[in-house]
Design an enzyme around this catalytic site. Sequence first.
Site, PDB file in Angstrom:
ATOM      1  N   ASP A 192      42.041  36.734  45.884  1.00 46.79           N
ATOM      2  CA  ASP A 192      43.350  37.023  45.724  1.00 46.79           C
ATOM      3  C   ASP A 192      44.159  36.892  47.069  1.00 46.79           C
ATOM      4  O   ASP A 192      45.630  37.254  46.841  1.00 46.79           O
ATOM      5  CB  ASP A 192      43.317  38.624  45.325  1.00 46.79           C
ATOM      6  CG  ASP A 192      43.228  38.778  43.694  1.00 46.79           C
ATOM      7  OD1 ASP A 192      43.839  37.791  43.225  1.00 46.79           O
ATOM      8  OD2 ASP A 192      42.840  39.541  43.053  1.00 46.79           O
TER       9      ASP A 192
ATOM     10  N   LYS B 264      41.714  34.860  32.720  1.00 47.43           N
ATOM     11  CA  LYS B 264      41.152  34.085  34.095  1.00 47.43           C
ATOM     12  C   LYS B 264      39.716  33.834  33.876  1.00 47.43           C
ATOM     13  O   LYS B 264      39.442  32.573  34.507  1.00 47.43           O
ATOM     14  CB  LYS B 264      41.231  35.273  35.300  1.00 47.43           C
ATOM     15  CG  LYS B 264      42.470  35.856  35.714  1.00 47.43           C
ATOM     16  CD  LYS B 264      42.520  36.967  36.680  1.00 47.43           C
ATOM     17  CE  LYS B 264      43.928  37.376  37.079  1.00 47.43           C
ATOM     18  NZ  LYS B 264      44.184  38.568  37.664  1.00 47.43           N
TER      19      LYS B 264
ATOM     20  N   GLN C 110      40.418  43.654  39.589  1.00 53.37           N
ATOM     21  CA  GLN C 110      41.661  43.682  38.890  1.00 53.37           C
ATOM     22  C   GLN C 110      42.476  44.962  39.106  1.00 53.37           C
ATOM     23  O   GLN C 110      41.821  46.247  38.779  1.00 53.37           O
ATOM     24  CB  GLN C 110      41.287  43.362  37.242  1.00 53.37           C
ATOM     25  CG  GLN C 110      42.430  43.471  36.505  1.00 53.37           C
ATOM     26  CD  GLN C 110      43.475  42.208  36.526  1.00 53.37           C
ATOM     27  OE1 GLN C 110      42.783  41.047  36.862  1.00 53.37           O
ATOM     28  NE2 GLN C 110      44.942  42.266  36.640  1.00 53.37           N
TER      29      GLN C 110
END
Length: 288
Positions: free
Chosen positions: A121, A54, A98
């Site tokens: 997200d 990412k 994460q």
Amino acid sequence: MSASIIDGKVISAAVRRKITEDTAAFVAETGITPHLAAVLVGDDPASQVYVRNKERACENCGLKSTLHRLPVDTTQQQLATLVAELNADGTVHGILVQLPLPKHLDSTPILDAILPGKDVDGFHPENVGLMLQGRPRFLPCTPHGVMKMLQHQNIDTAGKHAVVIGRSDIVGKPMAALLVQRGADATVTICHSRTADIAAICSQADILIAAVGIPEFVKGNMIKPGAVVIDVGINRLNDKLVGDVDYAEAVEIASAITPVPGGVGPMTIAMLLQNTLEAARQWSLLGK
Ligand code: NAD
């Protein structure tokens, strides 16, 4: 006849090219560089790879990324404090924690604490609600990536029977929600660990989406001839990455299929970049 391959690497490269152009134009116009702050707790090897990918993708597209590494024994309070600091930091536009977190940490209050405007997200309940109502702020990256792939391949979902295997908050539920929205117009069935006779249901699917987390769970006899098969799964099996679909069997029955790796995974990252650019754009408008 063998299925055509839906190549996530090629499609995501096209999406990233557009994000690179749009980011450059945004920076030129506003002087603001979109900035993603990623939080990684502990040393799970797969999570480290995902976060590194990412970060690299951000840099390649002209976005800034910062990685906050916390030790595995981080407390709930310490993690919450970092999220609060990132919320308050005006130079940070997107925050990504994460998952999975180490077992002693509860992800729900942490994800709830991220400012909805920085929730790239798309996991915050406010953003989930907006998505369900068909007026999204940020779409969750993996299901959004799948929708982009279908659009890119000109696979019409309207009136089709889509079967989603899996009901997680990250993939299964939002995947079903996007497919049923006006515009996508699929008729959706969700299967899960307690579904009876799952093979019979899956074999009725025009579009079959597997997000189960069990290597090669979907066998050939669960696929309707000519169906489109989207494999979200990423599993390690005998030192190899495999999906939730038995690819060798499925490729002979489906009309189109995503490979693992190189299918949905790269799309997820591209959609994260898009959300981060969008977060920066929305943030820049607040000051006007
Ligand atoms: P999860 O474990 O949270 O959810 C799995 C779902 O599968 C559950 O809802 C469960 O009900 C269902 N399930 C479990 N066993 C089943 C069974 N025997 N029959 C039917 N349904 C069953 O997993 P997740 O976070 O949704 O991820 C699913 C898979 O997708 C994993 O392999 C994960 O690594 C992968 N993933 C990939 C990406 C990507 O970018 N490609 C992103 C997120 C997750």
